[in-house]
Design a protein around this motif. Structure first.
Motif, PDB file in Angstrom:
ATOM      1  N   PRO A 249       0.822  -1.223   0.000  1.00 55.27           N
ATOM      2  CA  PRO A 249       0.000   0.000   0.000  1.00 55.27           C
ATOM      3  C   PRO A 249       0.849   1.263   0.000  1.00 55.27           C
ATOM      4  O   PRO A 249       0.527   2.246  -0.667  1.00 55.27           O
ATOM      5  CB  PRO A 249      -0.811  -0.128   1.295  1.00 55.27           C
ATOM      6  N   LYS A 250       1.944   1.242   0.748  1.00 56.16           N
ATOM      7  CA  LYS A 250       2.887   2.360   0.729  1.00 56.16           C
ATOM      8  C   LYS A 250       4.157   1.899   0.044  1.00 56.16           C
ATOM      9  O   LYS A 250       4.821   0.968   0.501  1.00 56.16           O
ATOM     10  CB  LYS A 250       3.220   2.824   2.148  1.00 56.16           C
ATOM     11  N   GLY A 251       4.471   2.546  -1.055  1.00 62.56           N
ATOM     12  CA  GLY A 251       5.695   2.231  -1.770  1.00 62.56           C
ATOM     13  C   GLY A 251       6.609   3.435  -1.793  1.00 62.56           C
ATOM     14  O   GLY A 251       7.127   3.866  -0.767  1.00 62.56           O
ATOM     15  N   GLN A 252       6.761   4.026  -2.972  1.00 62.93           N
ATOM     16  CA  GLN A 252       7.614   5.197  -3.102  1.00 62.93           C
ATOM     17  C   GLN A 252       6.814   6.466  -3.377  1.00 62.93           C
ATOM     18  O   GLN A 252       7.396   7.518  -3.643  1.00 62.93           O
ATOM     19  CB  GLN A 252       8.612   4.974  -4.243  1.00 62.93           C
ATOM     20  N   GLN A 253       5.460   6.362  -3.313  1.00 64.73           N
ATOM     21  CA  GLN A 253       4.629   7.471  -3.777  1.00 64.73           C
ATOM     22  C   GLN A 253       4.788   8.744  -2.958  1.00 64.73           C
ATOM     23  O   GLN A 253       4.505   9.838  -3.439  1.00 64.73           O
ATOM     24  CB  GLN A 253       3.156   7.051  -3.846  1.00 64.73           C
ATOM     25  N   LEU A 254       5.242   8.641  -1.712  1.00 64.99           N
ATOM     26  CA  LEU A 254       5.427   9.841  -0.898  1.00 64.99           C
ATOM     27  C   LEU A 254       6.794  10.489  -1.119  1.00 64.99           C
ATOM     28  O   LEU A 254       7.066  11.562  -0.574  1.00 64.99           O
ATOM     29  CB  LEU A 254       5.261   9.503   0.587  1.00 64.99           C
ATOM     30  N   ASP A 255       7.658   9.826  -1.879  1.00 64.51           N
ATOM     31  CA  ASP A 255       9.018  10.333  -2.140  1.00 64.51           C
ATOM     32  C   ASP A 255       9.773  10.621  -0.843  1.00 64.51           C
ATOM     33  O   ASP A 255      10.636  11.508  -0.795  1.00 64.51           O
ATOM     34  CB  ASP A 255       8.969  11.611  -2.998  1.00 64.51           C
ATOM     35  N   ASP A 256       9.460   9.869   0.208  1.00 61.02           N
ATOM     36  CA  ASP A 256      10.085  10.144   1.495  1.00 61.02           C
ATOM     37  C   ASP A 256      11.415   9.407   1.689  1.00 61.02           C
ATOM     38  O   ASP A 256      12.124   9.640   2.665  1.00 61.02           O
ATOM     39  CB  ASP A 256       9.125   9.796   2.642  1.00 61.02           C
ATOM     40  N   HIS A 257      11.737   8.520   0.769  1.00 61.22           N
ATOM     41  CA  HIS A 257      13.021   7.814   0.870  1.00 61.22           C
ATOM     42  C   HIS A 257      14.131   8.598   0.167  1.00 61.22           C
ATOM     43  O   HIS A 257      15.281   8.577   0.604  1.00 61.22           O
ATOM     44  CB  HIS A 257      12.893   6.416   0.254  1.00 61.22           C
ATOM     45  N   TYR A 258      13.797   9.289  -0.909  1.00 62.99           N
ATOM     46  CA  TYR A 258      14.788   9.965  -1.754  1.00 62.99           C
ATOM     47  C   TYR A 258      15.566  11.008  -0.955  1.00 62.99           C
ATOM     48  O   TYR A 258      14.985  11.931  -0.368  1.00 62.99           O
ATOM     49  CB  TYR A 258      14.077  10.619  -2.931  1.00 62.99           C
ATOM     50  N   PHE A 259      16.880  10.845  -0.909  1.00 60.67           N
ATOM     51  CA  PHE A 259      17.787  11.741  -0.187  1.00 60.67           C
ATOM     52  C   PHE A 259      17.462  11.803   1.308  1.00 60.67           C
ATOM     53  O   PHE A 259      17.831  12.757   1.981  1.00 60.67           O
ATOM     54  CB  PHE A 259      17.741  13.149  -0.778  1.00 60.67           C
ATOM     55  N   GLY A 260      16.746  10.794   1.803  1.00 67.35           N
ATOM     56  CA  GLY A 260      16.406  10.770   3.215  1.00 67.35           C
ATOM     57  C   GLY A 260      17.570  10.292   4.061  1.00 67.35           C
ATOM     58  O   GLY A 260      18.670  10.021   3.574  1.00 67.35           O
ATOM     59  N   SER A 261      17.310  10.196   5.365  1.00 66.57           N
ATOM     60  CA  SER A 261      18.324   9.716   6.291  1.00 66.57           C
ATOM     61  C   SER A 261      18.655   8.260   5.974  1.00 66.57           C
ATOM     62  O   SER A 261      17.765   7.412   5.875  1.00 66.57           O
ATOM     63  CB  SER A 261      17.800   9.839   7.725  1.00 66.57           C
ATOM     64  N   ILE A 262      19.936   7.961   5.818  1.00 66.88           N
ATOM     65  CA  ILE A 262      20.353   6.606   5.459  1.00 66.88           C
ATOM     66  C   ILE A 262      20.270   5.708   6.694  1.00 66.88           C
ATOM     67  O   ILE A 262      20.809   6.060   7.750  1.00 66.88           O
ATOM     68  CB  ILE A 262      21.790   6.605   4.897  1.00 66.88           C
ATOM     69  N   PRO A 263      19.596   4.551   6.614  1.00 70.83           N
ATOM     70  CA  PRO A 263      19.481   3.650   7.764  1.00 70.83           C
ATOM     71  C   PRO A 263      20.853   3.257   8.306  1.00 70.83           C
ATOM     72  O   PRO A 263      21.829   3.160   7.558  1.00 70.83           O
ATOM     73  CB  PRO A 263      18.746   2.433   7.189  1.00 70.83           C
TER      74      PRO A 263
END
Length: 729
Positions: A249-263
């Motif tokens: 249901p949640k994939g990349q559509q929020l663009d919250d991973h791009y350039f985010g904090s690296i795990p």
């Protein structure tokens, strides 16, 4: 199977980041310490030998036996001092990966004593068994002999594996009769040709320029998946991608991973990767999260193309080893997850003179801008004339899943240059005839001085363009993340070299007819612009309107690998490679056959894995769930609640419908594969696998399996799901 999934999930929950301690707080203290680069060569070799070796590297002069012996002696001493016990000729056969055969640094003396020895002859050439490497008909299977030959332009390096260390010597790989059996040999020839052609054109403007070097900066995208979860997915292990899997249901559509904090686990992996890369002289500069969850990118500083390519191939191997130590599996497949962004290997390419000038760097000076525009237009002309060949250079079974998807360039080769540069081309195209008298300001008459200062970032970037100008370089974005850059770089540099040769001849001809040099240049460039404009597209390359417009312009849209590779059969392709002394007809034909065979095998493997998963994992799970529902209905009826069974009965019917389709499609696909395997013509077989297996069955079978995933009890589903693969840290 479901048990393996949940065991893997428990392992993931217990993972702890691996602590990493760099050798020094300063990268400069250990950068290149495992590389026999210029600084170490200068320390180890006499000044005479060092200078002769540098002349061989930079001027192409022949390396004689004395130089080879001296280099081998120093190389052995340096390697042994660092704990190396073995050496290997490291080469890039047409399998798509690297190859190596290790030999110990010792021989037996006449009295049986072991002595460390490494002669120049062993450095320069070896004879590995070549019988099992693909040759495309260049030799018979029983003709096993092949040769690896030292490439002095790419520095030797030391690979650490466990407690052992091996000296790796970059080499080309050729057959007994001299045909190239690798990706490096044609690339080296293409780079030599673009150097000669570009230098010749540069000397029209500046006689002091003696060499032009093609440079490359390669952005590497990839996915990181926990190793336990990847091991629980046979499709990932055997094909590098998920053949089934419902988008969460949640994939990349929020663009919250791009350039985010690296795990944190990923950060440790990247830290160790950078440390090991720096030791090998691989200049990684950038790291960041990419668009899709669990997708990342690293990018190096620009290097000479051959070295940059060696470093990228080495980096991919290094990433796999480091990932294993951090309990990750790295995925280089261009489209490992459906509905998520795929991964590319963006090739940032430019030409640099021996004076340090980037020929694709615009300037505020009229004369320098004429040089820039000369190379800029000629490169675009080369791309237009060789668009289908460039498309073939990036074609693969895995990249077919990415090209034209919602984040990747389309299969149509086009160029993005921005409105400012497009306006400049239009001005040059319609500037009319120019007559220049002695003493006139030539650049004013040409209108060159009216060109506004072209800023470094003169245009926005276009992610949908396969070949985009990005300020001072071209970015060949369509190259796949799993590919060897050498293939695309061989074609691009060959095409550009050929075009620059043709341009120089046309200019010389006009000058011989008493045309002023600058006017001759502009006249020739102006004649190229109408055809160049056909490949320039500034809009959305993902849109359907571009497909229609490209067709109107006469541009090819080769959507699959078998058809894209057909350009290798065209006489124009053979003439180009022969004229530029890159490959013979036999070598081109061999590559066509090898790549078709590779496509066939990839599709065959994916089809077999898909059928196995469908029939031996998914179907039994669906049957067990269906049986459980039937027992539930029977139990409700037994206690008089028959009116409560309607919804369950509907679910049983839906499961049965999808289950039947899964079994039917898997069995039909297997029969179709057996039929295709009897086709003898390799091109016909590849097209049949594309049309009658991949296109006919893959998506439909996947759709039914993914529907079952949404219906079957989560506790019973055998394969780790997308939400687990992509979001668990």
């Amino acid at each position: 199977m479901a048990r393996q999934r949940f065991d893997a999930l428990r392992l993931v929950e217990e993972r702890k980041p691996v602590n990493i301690t760099p050798p020094s707080s300063k990268v400069s203290d250990y950068f290149g310490e495992n590389t026999f680069g210029p600084s170490i060569m200068k320390e180890q070799l006499s000044s005479d030998i060092f200078n002769r070796l540098q002349n061989a590297i930079h001027r192409g002069e022949r390396i004689d036996e004395n130089v080879a012996d001296a280099v081998a002696t120093s190389l052995k001493a340096w390697a042994i001092s660092k704990g190396v016990t073995h050496y290997t000729h490291w080469f890039q056969p047409l399998t798509g990966s690297t190859a190596e055969k290790h030999d110990a640094f010792f021989e037996l003396s006449s009295d049986g004593l072991a002595i460390e020895r490494f002669k120049g002859s062993a450095l320069v050439r070896q004879e590995p068994d070549a019988s099992s490497f693909p040759s495309g008909g260049l030799r018979q299977t029983f003709e096993a002999r092949g040769y690896t030959a030292w490439d002095p332009t790419s520095p030797a390096f030391i690979i650490e594996s466990g407690s052992g260390k091996t000296l790796c010597i970059p080499t080309i790989f050729v057959s007994y009769t001299g045909e190239s059996l690798d990706n490096k040999a044609p690339l080296l020839k293409a780079l030599e040709q673009v150097d000669k052609a570009a230098t010749s054109v540069c000397q029209i403007f500046d006689r002091s320029i003696e060499k032009v070097q093609a440079s490359l900066g390669c952005e590497q995208e990839f996915f990181l998946i926990d190793r336990a979860l990847a091991d629980a997915r046979p499709d990932i292990l055997l094909t590098g991608r998920t053949l089934f899997g419902r988008t969460p249901p949640k994939g990349q559509q929020l663009d919250d991973h791009y350039f985010g904090s690296i795990p944190s686990r990923v950060t440790r992996f990247l830290q160790e990767l950078e440390i090991e890369s720096y030791k090998l002289g691989i200049p990684i500069k950038t790291r960041h999260n990419e668009v899709a969850p669990s997708q990342f990118e690293v990018a190096p500083i620009f290097e000479e193309v051959n070295v940059a390519n060696d470093h990228n191939v080495l980096l991919m191997d290094l990433m796999k080893k480091v990932a294993s130590r951090h309990n990750f599996r790295v995925l280089f497949h261009e489209k490992p997850f459906q509905g998520m962004n795929g991964s590319g290997k963006h090739n940032n390419w430019s030409l640099i003179t021996d004076k340090g000038r980037n020929l694709l760097q615009p300037s505020t000076k009229a004369k320098e801008n004429l040089i820039f525009i000369t190379f800029f237009i000629n490169i675009l002309k080369a791309v237009y004339d060789n668009a289908d060949l460039l498309r073939a250079s990036i074609a693969s079974a895995s990249n077919d899943f990415r090209l034209g998807a919602n984040e990747a360039p389309p299969a149509i080769i086009s160029a993005f240059i921005g409105t400012q540069l497009y306006d400049i081309l239009t001005e040059l195209e319609h500037n009319g005839d120019i007559k220049v008298k002695k003493g006139d300001n030539i650049y004013m008459k040409l209108g060159i001085s009216k060109i506004p200062p072209i800023l470094l970032d003169n245009t926005d970037r276009n992610r949908t363009s396969p070949f985009a100008f990005t300020g001072n370089k071209f970015e060949f974005r369509a190259v796949g993340s799993n590919s060897n850059n050498a293939r695309a770089m061989t074609v691009l540099n060959t095409a550009v070299a050929n075009q620059l040769d043709l341009f120089k001849k046309e200019v010389d001809k006009l000058i011989e007819q008493d045309e002023k040099k600058e006017v001759a240049i502009i006249d020739i460039l102006r004649s190229y612009i109408p055809s160049v404009k056909k490949i320039i597209f500034e809009g959305n390359g993902y849109g359907d309107e571009w497909v229609k417009e490209a067709k109107r312009r006469g541009l090819s849209n080769l959507m699959d690998t078998p058809r894209a590779l057909s350009v290798l059969k065209k006489p124009a392709t053979s003439r180009l490679f022969k004229r530029m002394k890159i490959m013979t007809q036999a070598e081109v034909d061999a590559r066509h056959e090898i790549r078709l065979q590779n496509y066939i095998m990839k599709m065959q493997i994916e089809s077999r894995v898909m059928a196995d998963l469908a029939l031996n994992h998914i179907a039994p799970t669906a049957i067990r769930y269906q049986t459980m529902l039937i027992e539930n209905v029977r139990g409700l009826k037994d206690i008089g609640l028959e009116d409560q069974t309607e919804e369950t009965m509907i679910t049983i019917q839906k499961v049965a419908k999808h289950l039947n389709q899964v079994k039917k499609l898997a069995n039909d696909m297997t029969q179709e594969r057996k039929r295709i395997n009897n086709i003898e013509n390799v091109e016909e077989k590849a097209i049949a696998y594309c049309d009658d297996v991949k296109e006919k069955y893959f998506e439909e079978l996947r759709w039914h399996v993914d529907k079952l995933e949404t219906m079957i009890d989560d506790e019973m589903w055998p394969l780790p799901k997308y939400r687990e693969l992509l979001f668990l840290r």
